[in-house]
Design a protein around this motif. Structure first.
Motif, PDB file in Angstrom:
ATOM      1  N   LEU A 215       0.792  -1.224   0.000  1.00  7.37           N
ATOM      2  CA  LEU A 215       0.000   0.000   0.000  1.00  7.37           C
ATOM      3  C   LEU A 215       0.829   1.281   0.000  1.00  7.37           C
ATOM      4  CD1 LEU A 215      -2.753  -1.000   2.613  1.00  7.37           C
ATOM      5  CD2 LEU A 215      -2.967  -0.961   0.113  1.00  7.37           C
ATOM      6  N   VAL A 216       2.027   1.236   0.600  1.00  4.42           N
ATOM      7  CA  VAL A 216       2.818   2.457   0.769  1.00  4.42           C
ATOM      8  C   VAL A 216       3.333   2.957  -0.575  1.00  4.42           C
ATOM      9  CG1 VAL A 216       4.943   3.398   1.746  1.00  4.42           C
ATOM     10  CG2 VAL A 216       3.461   1.956   3.145  1.00  4.42           C
ATOM     11  N   ARG A 217       3.153   4.253  -0.804  1.00  3.51           N
ATOM     12  CA  ARG A 217       3.546   4.851  -2.078  1.00  3.51           C
ATOM     13  C   ARG A 217       4.916   5.527  -2.010  1.00  3.51           C
ATOM     14  NH1 ARG A 217      -1.826   8.358  -3.166  1.00  3.51           N
ATOM     15  NH2 ARG A 217      -0.964   8.668  -5.242  1.00  3.51           N
ATOM     16  N   ASP A 218       5.260   6.094  -0.869  1.00  2.00           N
ATOM     17  CA  ASP A 218       6.543   6.787  -0.686  1.00  2.00           C
ATOM     18  C   ASP A 218       7.405   5.947   0.251  1.00  2.00           C
ATOM     19  OD1 ASP A 218       5.483   8.762  -2.263  1.00  2.00           O
ATOM     20  OD2 ASP A 218       4.975  10.084  -0.598  1.00  2.00           O
ATOM     21  N   HIS A 219       8.436   5.319  -0.268  1.00  2.00           N
ATOM     22  CA  HIS A 219       9.156   4.288   0.487  1.00  2.00           C
ATOM     23  C   HIS A 219      10.305   4.819   1.334  1.00  2.00           C
ATOM     24  CE1 HIS A 219       7.611   0.372  -1.407  1.00  2.00           C
ATOM     25  NE2 HIS A 219       6.766   1.339  -1.714  1.00  2.00           N
ATOM     26  N   PHE A 220      11.047   5.819   0.861  1.00  2.00           N
ATOM     27  CA  PHE A 220      12.220   6.328   1.595  1.00  2.00           C
ATOM     28  C   PHE A 220      13.020   5.144   2.174  1.00  2.00           C
ATOM     29  CE2 PHE A 220       9.176   9.894   1.864  1.00  2.00           C
ATOM     30  CZ  PHE A 220       9.966  10.958   1.455  1.00  2.00           C
ATOM     31  N   ASP A 221      13.467   4.256   1.332  1.00  2.00           N
ATOM     32  CA  ASP A 221      14.075   3.001   1.776  1.00  2.00           C
ATOM     33  C   ASP A 221      15.555   3.194   2.111  1.00  2.00           C
ATOM     34  OD1 ASP A 221      14.759   0.427   2.334  1.00  2.00           O
ATOM     35  OD2 ASP A 221      13.834  -0.448   0.545  1.00  2.00           O
ATOM     36  N   SER A 222      15.823   3.764   3.273  1.00  2.00           N
ATOM     37  CA  SER A 222      17.201   4.034   3.690  1.00  2.00           C
ATOM     38  C   SER A 222      17.991   2.752   3.907  1.00  2.00           C
ATOM     39  CB  SER A 222      17.203   4.872   4.969  1.00  2.00           C
ATOM     40  OG  SER A 222      16.646   6.151   4.740  1.00  2.00           O
ATOM     41  N   SER A 223      17.333   1.711   4.389  1.00  2.00           N
ATOM     42  CA  SER A 223      18.024   0.460   4.670  1.00  2.00           C
ATOM     43  C   SER A 223      18.631  -0.136   3.405  1.00  2.00           C
ATOM     44  CB  SER A 223      17.055  -0.547   5.304  1.00  2.00           C
ATOM     45  OG  SER A 223      17.715  -1.745   5.631  1.00  2.00           O
ATOM     46  N   ALA A 224      17.906  -0.081   2.308  1.00  6.50           N
ATOM     47  CA  ALA A 224      18.410  -0.637   1.053  1.00  6.50           C
ATOM     48  C   ALA A 224      19.567   0.192   0.493  1.00  6.50           C
ATOM     49  CB  ALA A 224      17.285  -0.724   0.030  1.00  6.50           C
ATOM     50  N   LYS A 225      19.565   1.494   0.773  1.00  7.22           N
ATOM     51  CA  LYS A 225      20.590   2.385   0.220  1.00  7.22           C
ATOM     52  C   LYS A 225      21.867   2.409   1.064  1.00  7.22           C
ATOM     53  CE  LYS A 225      16.795   5.368  -1.347  1.00  7.22           C
ATOM     54  NZ  LYS A 225      16.094   6.645  -1.124  1.00  7.22           N
ATOM     55  N   ALA A 226      21.746   2.126   2.354  1.00 12.20           N
ATOM     56  CA  ALA A 226      22.843   2.331   3.298  1.00 12.20           C
ATOM     57  C   ALA A 226      24.131   1.592   2.949  1.00 12.20           C
ATOM     58  CB  ALA A 226      22.379   1.960   4.711  1.00 12.20           C
ATOM     59  N   PRO A 227      24.103   0.322   2.543  1.00  2.08           N
ATOM     60  CA  PRO A 227      25.366  -0.390   2.305  1.00  2.08           C
ATOM     61  C   PRO A 227      26.274   0.250   1.261  1.00  2.08           C
ATOM     62  CG  PRO A 227      23.548  -1.945   2.477  1.00  2.08           C
ATOM     63  CD  PRO A 227      22.942  -0.584   2.408  1.00  2.08           C
TER      64      PRO A 227
ATOM     65  N   ARG B 232      23.649  -1.239   8.840  1.00  2.00           N
ATOM     66  CA  ARG B 232      23.610  -1.304   7.371  1.00  2.00           C
ATOM     67  C   ARG B 232      24.645  -0.375   6.727  1.00  2.00           C
ATOM     68  NH1 ARG B 232      21.492  -4.996   4.526  1.00  2.00           N
ATOM     69  NH2 ARG B 232      20.461  -3.621   3.030  1.00  2.00           N
ATOM     70  N   PHE B 233      25.026   0.695   7.426  1.00  2.22           N
ATOM     71  CA  PHE B 233      26.049   1.598   6.903  1.00  2.22           C
ATOM     72  C   PHE B 233      27.436   1.024   7.190  1.00  2.22           C
ATOM     73  CE2 PHE B 233      22.573   4.688   7.599  1.00  2.22           C
ATOM     74  CZ  PHE B 233      22.598   5.373   6.398  1.00  2.22           C
ATOM     75  N   PRO B 234      28.367   1.121   6.255  1.00  2.00           N
ATOM     76  CA  PRO B 234      29.722   0.627   6.510  1.00  2.00           C
ATOM     77  C   PRO B 234      30.462   1.390   7.603  1.00  2.00           C
ATOM     78  CG  PRO B 234      29.317   0.817   4.140  1.00  2.00           C
ATOM     79  CD  PRO B 234      28.166   1.486   4.840  1.00  2.00           C
ATOM     80  N   ARG B 235      30.127   2.690   7.800  1.00  2.00           N
ATOM     81  CA  ARG B 235      30.876   3.514   8.764  1.00  2.00           C
ATOM     82  C   ARG B 235      29.882   4.316   9.610  1.00  2.00           C
ATOM     83  NH1 ARG B 235      34.885   7.271   5.746  1.00  2.00           N
ATOM     84  NH2 ARG B 235      35.664   7.540   7.880  1.00  2.00           N
ATOM     85  N   ALA B 236      29.265   3.678  10.571  1.00  2.05           N
ATOM     86  CA  ALA B 236      28.256   4.356  11.385  1.00  2.05           C
ATOM     87  C   ALA B 236      28.479   4.101  12.865  1.00  2.05           C
ATOM     88  CB  ALA B 236      26.856   3.897  10.991  1.00  2.05           C
ATOM     89  N   THR B 237      28.064   5.071  13.678  1.00  4.39           N
ATOM     90  CA  THR B 237      27.970   4.885  15.114  1.00  4.39           C
ATOM     91  C   THR B 237      26.561   5.274  15.539  1.00  4.39           C
ATOM     92  OG1 THR B 237      28.958   5.356  17.262  1.00  4.39           O
ATOM     93  CG2 THR B 237      28.767   7.199  15.739  1.00  4.39           C
ATOM     94  N   VAL B 238      26.015   4.546  16.497  1.00  8.47           N
ATOM     95  CA  VAL B 238      24.666   4.804  16.998  1.00  8.47           C
ATOM     96  C   VAL B 238      24.772   5.224  18.452  1.00  8.47           C
ATOM     97  CG1 VAL B 238      22.374   3.830  17.431  1.00  8.47           C
ATOM     98  CG2 VAL B 238      23.679   3.088  15.422  1.00  8.47           C
ATOM     99  N   GLU B 239      24.234   6.376  18.764  1.00  8.30           N
ATOM    100  CA  GLU B 239      24.203   6.867  20.137  1.00  8.30           C
ATOM    101  C   GLU B 239      22.742   6.947  20.584  1.00  8.30           C
ATOM    102  OE1 GLU B 239      26.397  10.479  20.432  1.00  8.30           O
ATOM    103  OE2 GLU B 239      28.193   9.623  19.491  1.00  8.30           O
ATOM    104  N   THR B 240      22.386   6.227  21.626  1.00  6.97           N
ATOM    105  CA  THR B 240      21.015   6.245  22.112  1.00  6.97           C
ATOM    106  C   THR B 240      20.907   7.127  23.342  1.00  6.97           C
ATOM    107  OG1 THR B 240      21.288   4.270  23.488  1.00  6.97           O
ATOM    108  CG2 THR B 240      20.650   3.922  21.198  1.00  6.97           C
ATOM    109  N   VAL B 241      19.715   7.718  23.535  1.00  8.54           N
ATOM    110  CA  VAL B 241      19.486   8.671  24.617  1.00  8.54           C
ATOM    111  C   VAL B 241      18.503   8.066  25.608  1.00  8.54           C
ATOM    112  CG1 VAL B 241      18.801  11.018  25.192  1.00  8.54           C
ATOM    113  CG2 VAL B 241      19.850  10.543  22.961  1.00  8.54           C
TER     114      VAL B 241
END
Length: 279
Positions: free
Chosen positions: A192-204, A232-241
């Motif tokens: 159903l979704v028309r606008d995907h903004f598929d960051s996961s597929a693009k990240a690698p 999914r990104f080759p060079r990422a850091t995740v900081e949670t709050v």
């Protein structure tokens, strides 16, 4: 056919019709849910850094630009779906005071900008803003892409197209179908979704340094989604709050997280080879 069986078949038919009607409504009205589009008075004050940015045809969006010192990086920020350009003044002021340039572009249909928001429309506005920056002599290696919530998908797409040297993502999602599937598990979101903004597929394929900031109590886009995108990104850091939700992840700690973003934009920060759950 016995009467009870006829009644059961009728109920099943009515349920099927109701479900199809629900799917149709979700398809037709989804953009009003994805893009709440707050409005602003027209025109926005040029004295505060706003200007009109022409798009194709007679359409336009508004642009906020606070230039930095010569040779300084410029943060190009894409805001969330319930925000508008006027809401970016405080973020821009902190970035500017930290020695950075700051640019934010409005989405079609948001604020004082006419039109209807769509995924491609947001990308067009982002490309136009980045073209303005290039024309003013800000090189790609001095451009830092930044997005919050909905805007993270725009930042990732601009990086995929070769813009920017670093990326900052606040409360990011893997894709809009993934978010819709969590919010409405009873609907076939992927269909159903028309606008995907598929960051996961693009990240690698995006090898830029990436900083992800996500609230641990986010109930709209769960922190697990931000962590998963980080892997999914080759060079990422995740900081949670800790204790932060979706709408207060930057605000909960005063200016601490925004200043962290400014430091990353200026120097690139310390980005390990893989994502980590916390700093």
């Amino acid at each position: 056919m016995p009467r009870p069986r006829r009644i059961l078949m009728l109920l099943l038919s009515l349920s099927g019709i109701a479900y199809l009607g629900l799917c149709l409504a979700a398809f037709v009205f989804q953009r009003s849910l994805l893009y709440p589009a707050p409005k602003a008075p027209m025109p926005l004050p040029a004295s505060e850094g706003f200007r009109r940015l022409p798009l194709t045809g007679e359409s336009f969006v508004d642009l906020l630009h606070l230039p930095g010192p010569p040779g300084a990086p410029t943060v190009v920020h894409f805001h969330g779906n319930a925000e508008q350009l006027l809401d970016q003044l405080d973020l821009g002021a902190v970035m500017n005071q930290s020695g950075l340039g700051f640019m934010a572009v409005e989405y079609p249909g948001y604020g004082a900008s006419p039109g209807q928001p769509t995924e491609q429309g947001l990308y067009e506005a982002a490309e136009a803003a980045l073209a303005v920056l290039r024309a003013q002599g800000v090189a790609p290696e001095l451009t830092v892409l930044s997005g919050r919530s909905l805007g993270t998908g725009v930042a990732v797409e601009m990086a995929r197209r070769g813009h920017g040297a670093r990326i900052m993502l606040v409360s990011p999602y893997t894709s809009i179908p993934d978010v819709a599937g969590k919010l409405f598990p009873f609907l076939p979101a992927s269909l159903l979704v028309r606008d995907h903004f598929d960051s996961s597929a693009k990240a690698p394929d995006i090898r830029l340094p990436v900083l992800i900031i996500h609230g641990e109590e986010d109930t709209l886009i769960p922190v697990e989604m931000g962590r998963r995108l980080g892997t999914r990104f080759p060079r990422a850091t995740v900081e949670t709050v800790p204790g932060a939700g979706h709408n207060d992840v930057l605000e909960r700690s005063g200016q601490e997280r925004v200043l962290r973003m400014a430091a990353f934009a200026l120097t690139g920060g310390q980005v390990p080879g893989r994502a980590s759950p916390k700093e």
